[in-house]
Scaffold this motif. Structure first.
Motif, PDB file in Angstrom:
ATOM      1  N   UNK A   1       0.836  -1.206   0.000  1.00 34.49           N
ATOM      2  CA  UNK A   1       0.000   0.000   0.000  1.00 34.49           C
ATOM      3  C   UNK A   1       0.872   1.258   0.000  1.00 34.49           C
ATOM      4  N   UNK A   2       1.994   1.186   0.715  1.00 34.50           N
ATOM      5  CA  UNK A   2       2.915   2.327   0.748  1.00 34.50           C
ATOM      6  C   UNK A   2       3.491   2.620  -0.621  1.00 34.50           C
TER       7      UNK A   2
ATOM      8  N   UNK B   1       2.097   1.861  -3.521  1.00 32.43           N
ATOM      9  CA  UNK B   1       1.009   2.356  -4.373  1.00 32.43           C
ATOM     10  C   UNK B   1       0.757   3.847  -4.122  1.00 32.43           C
ATOM     11  N   UNK B   2       0.701   4.227  -2.847  1.00 31.09           N
ATOM     12  CA  UNK B   2       0.481   5.630  -2.507  1.00 31.09           C
ATOM     13  C   UNK B   2       1.616   6.507  -3.046  1.00 31.09           C
ATOM     14  N   UNK B   3       2.841   6.074  -2.801  1.00 30.47           N
ATOM     15  CA  UNK B   3       4.012   6.838  -3.249  1.00 30.47           C
ATOM     16  C   UNK B   3       3.972   7.035  -4.759  1.00 30.47           C
ATOM     17  N   UNK B   4       3.732   5.945  -5.491  1.00 27.61           N
ATOM     18  CA  UNK B   4       3.740   6.005  -6.950  1.00 27.61           C
ATOM     19  C   UNK B   4       2.613   6.891  -7.471  1.00 27.61           C
ATOM     20  N   UNK B   5       1.430   6.750  -6.900  1.00 32.29           N
ATOM     21  CA  UNK B   5       0.288   7.546  -7.342  1.00 32.29           C
ATOM     22  C   UNK B   5       0.508   9.030  -7.068  1.00 32.29           C
ATOM     23  N   UNK B   6       1.030   9.335  -5.884  1.00 32.61           N
ATOM     24  CA  UNK B   6       1.247  10.738  -5.507  1.00 32.61           C
ATOM     25  C   UNK B   6       2.210  11.420  -6.469  1.00 32.61           C
ATOM     26  N   UNK B   7       3.270  10.728  -6.866  1.00 36.86           N
ATOM     27  CA  UNK B   7       4.263  11.360  -7.733  1.00 36.86           C
ATOM     28  C   UNK B   7       3.668  11.805  -9.069  1.00 36.86           C
ATOM     29  N   UNK B   8       2.788  10.981  -9.661  1.00 34.18           N
ATOM     30  CA  UNK B   8       2.170  11.361 -10.931  1.00 34.18           C
ATOM     31  C   UNK B   8       1.087  12.417 -10.719  1.00 34.18           C
ATOM     32  N   UNK B   9       0.270  12.207  -9.698  1.00 30.73           N
ATOM     33  CA  UNK B   9      -0.839  13.122  -9.382  1.00 30.73           C
ATOM     34  C   UNK B   9      -0.332  14.500  -8.983  1.00 30.73           C
ATOM     35  N   UNK B  10       0.752  14.549  -8.229  1.00 31.37           N
ATOM     36  CA  UNK B  10       1.314  15.829  -7.788  1.00 31.37           C
ATOM     37  C   UNK B  10       1.771  16.667  -8.978  1.00 31.37           C
TER      38      UNK B  10
END
Length: 215
Positions: free
Chosen positions: A168-169, A171-180
């Motif tokens: 889960x960590x 997934x969150x890290x990867x998603x945040x980088x693109x979304x940010x």
């Protein structure tokens, strides 16, 4: 809005941690990739990033393992180490009608080109895009901290992106980088449209102004 030119690591540490508020989808098959790309092709702008398994052996470099593509509320994690760089993904990267926003995109595309040939189009690199706004920092964490006063955690950066199951960590890290990246672009576009910002003065300039006012 006052835009700082730079921000310290100490200042970022004191900020609240950001989190991805939308849905995260892990894509592990060609069929899943095709469905995900069909959705992403309805978006005018997406944020992108990639992750590669770290190598601790000199001279050995892994191929890019993960490509993250995010809308404002949906992020897709394409596990390229499992599926490869499929044609629908290539079609998205080559689509001139969809803006792809990322940071240090030259490095991302260099790694992606090792998986398959393609010609990326309509790409915006935030390291260049932030310059007219007076922002001198180059890292995603610092740019995001300046604009949103929130901290992007980098704790998962050197984790195993080729693991059988992503945590889960991760997934969150990867998603945040693109979304940010998308968040940054959208905010700067709004500031450009409204002109509702000013670049913070340098500390030396502020001290000079104080001296003049004291006189």
């Amino acid at each position: 809005m006052i835009l700082r030119k730079t921000i310290s690591k100490e200042a970022i540490k004191e900020m609240p941690r950001t989190s991805f508020p939308g849905n995260i989808y892990v894509i592990q098959s060609a069929i899943e990739a095709e469905k995900a790309i069909a959705y992403l092709q309805t978006q005018p702008i997406v944020g992108i990033d990639s992750e590669t398994r770290p190598s601790f052996t000199k001279g050995h470099i892994h191929k890019v393992a993960l490509l993250q593509v995010s809308s404002i509320d949906q992020c897709f994690l394409f596990r390229l180490n499992i599926t490869g760089l499929t044609q629908p993904i290539i079609d998205l990267l080559e689509d001139p009608g969809i803006i792809k926003v990322g940071l240090s995109l030259k490095d991302d595309f260099m790694m992606l080109h090792k998986r398959a040939p393609f010609i990326q189009q309509s790409c915006i690199d935030l390291q260049d895009y932030v310059r007219p706004f007076g922002i001198q920092d180059k890292s995603l964490q610092k740019i995001y901290g300046i604009l949103f006063e929130e901290k992007i955690s980098k704790s998962q950066r050197l984790s195993n992106w080729e693991a059988d199951v992503l945590t889960d960590g991760q997934k969150q890290y990867a998603a945040i980088d693109a979304w940010a990246c998308l968040n940054i672009y959208n905010l700067l576009q709004e500031l450009k449209r409204t002109g509702n910002y000013e670049v913070a003065a340098d500390i030396k300039e502020e001290e000079k102004n104080l001296i003049i006012s004291d006189k």
